[in-house]
Design a protein around this motif. Sequence first.
Motif: not given
Length: 810
Positions: A720-738
């Motif tokens: 859903i986040l990707v469908a709404f325009g979230a970039r791969r790099s954004t989600l990748s960094w979020s996984v790293l921070f998590q």
Amino acid sequence: MTGPESLGDTDEPGIGPKNLGGADELGRGLTAPGRVGVRRWFADLALGGRLALSGGRESWTRTTLTAVGVGLGVALLLLSAAVPNILASRTERISARDDLRLSQSEIKPGDRTLLVSDFDTTYHDRGIRGRVLRAEGPAAPRPPGVAKLPGSGELVVSPELGKLLAAPEGALLRERLGGTIVGTIGDQGLGGPLEYAFYLGSDTITAGDGGARRIDGFGSQYEREGFDPVLLILIVIIFVVLLLPVAVFIGAAVRFGGDRRDRRLAALRLVGADGAMTRRIAAGETLLGTLLGLGVGAVVFLAGRQLVELFTISDMTVFAADVQPTLGLALLIALTVPAAAVAVTLLALRRVVIEPLGVVRHAGATRRRLWWRLAPSALGLALLTPLIGGVSQTGPAANEYQVAGGVVLLLLGVAALLPWLVEAVVARLRGGAVPWQLATRRLQLSSGTSARVVSGIAVASAGAIALQMVFAGIGAGYTTSTGQDPNRADLQFSLRNPAGHAASEAIAARFRDTAGVRSVTSYTTVYATGTTTPAGPDVPPAAGTVLIAGCAALLELADLGRCADGDVFVRQPSGEPGEWPGPGEEVLFGDSEDPDARRWTVPATAPTVAVRPDPMGNMPAILATPGALPAGDLRAGRTEIYVGLDPARPDAIEYARNTAAGISTSMSIYQLTDRQESTRFTTIRRGLYLGAILTMLLIGASILVSTLEQLRDRKRLLAILVAFGARRSTLSWSVLFQTAVPVGLGLALAVGTGIGLGAVLMAMVNRPVRVDWGSIGLIGAVAAGVVVLVTALSLPALWRMMRPDGLRTE
């Protein structure tokens, strides 16, 4: 409390009642609430196992993740359980090939005797065990693993040494050993598969007078020297530090996919199961995954033990066949791991209310309590405090169980406190970049899973910090000064020489002609005892070393003033009992019981001079020039050659060793060093490093599996986040921070706990507390590397879950 997680909102096959796989059977098997017998318990556990297998892809995935996670932990536990058998098997083989036979001091030559001489050497930092053999009869004993005794000029080598001799890099070693390879040493004659060893046949070695020793068989039963109390405590702590994170990881592995499992259990309530029954079914589902994990662990262990033959620890290698866990420890693992997994599952379900219409959790508004999380650390300190100041290298052994219990409780305090710390910190995080907000919000909603997995790395780091402090603190007690001066010489070569100093000079000339040798100093030494009756019963007879060399060599040991051939110089007395009496005294060269021992009188006119030690740290009692002693007086003499090497020639040391082997295979070779560390201490430290590597790899695997499980749980949300325009790099960094936030907090907690534990341990062994910040920084860097590696490995799975097909629902 948070609101219920409704069954109607799920898009997961295998959660609804129609997909439970056996709902009719479940309905027929339900009983009214009341007392539950043992048969009902087993039936519910079996039903949970069947549902894990028939509940669709999600159930299979969760069971697989649990089995893999538990399997990795079990494999490491089995490896630890195999350590006693590894050491016992190695000791048995080494004892079986022993050739000292100290219990038989007088063996007459005969058909069943063998002459043995040591020919140990080193090649490019590889230690090589060598023996020179000469059979004195047709029935001479054979070493274990040797099918036939080598004849003169023949070699029987270990497989690893055979590979080295056949390779181009072994050219200098081939020149040193000579001989023709005629056989290979079998496994029963080797300490390990990578050991370098050989037997060389000879027809020239002789017995007696410092030559070969005569034996009539191989094998001995020596009692191994035990560990002193400090090293024993250190070993106990190492096992606790390495194995406790494994237990923490297994506890986290059995909770993989817990949220989805709870929603499946809510569906069971719709067909009549009560709360107690759902908990038993959940325990059965976990038990199946754990039992499968035992199988996975056994397979991983059996496959992985083949790799142990590729590694060397402190010159020790291990045969794969020796890596067998003892039966008692294997049974303990097989019983304890499933029981602990069921206990962890039931304990986790205490915070969850499973209703027919959904799942209600208690983690939303109710904060974790702090007081009980501090209790393990307090109990650990209470156990260790009575031992402060009571452990020493020469004192009585401490209670190992008390030490282990205290350390376990202190490190468990880290695992217990970390979830509270993560929750308390992330609750206060606000704002930041989008990846940061995604990571912190996810942690705020559910930080328990991340904290549980990261607690393994926190426990391991805390233990590693404490161990580094202990190693740094007690290392001085296991490192001694040799008295040697490597600035004056690199190597010493020593050989029995009854022919006098002229023979020593001939040997020195051969070293001077060796490539890479820049300096050579030749001495001839002989041990002598005074013939004068001691002044009292407690006073030892005067004794010392007579050193014979030319004036140029003697000037390196004393300020002689005038020196000419035939002069003798006596060391200034220090007043110690048994010291050389001085000029005019008669001395005896060699064994006083030898009727042919030579007598010599120190010249009464010999001046007294201040003498400094030779490069090996030995202090001669008399300095004499060659003309002062006839060669025939030195039957018990030894040649000592000190060699300085050219640092620009990397193979200079190998050329010098080859020259020594060409002179005599029985020549002793010593590489000078100013400090020497205890072999046992070094072995323990290297074993710790290997165990730490394996533990860190396990922790990295656990974090990776946990990250993949969390990503799978959020598959639809990511799409859903990707469908709404979230970039791969954004989600990748979020996984790293998590992952990085709990790891960072865990390391901060580990540093405090590790320093505290290290301080207590140092107080136990009466050592000052010193914090090795460099080692702490290294541990932090390793933990950061694990986080980055886990994130990189999880990216392919993350990108697959961002695809549009993740929006599909049923």
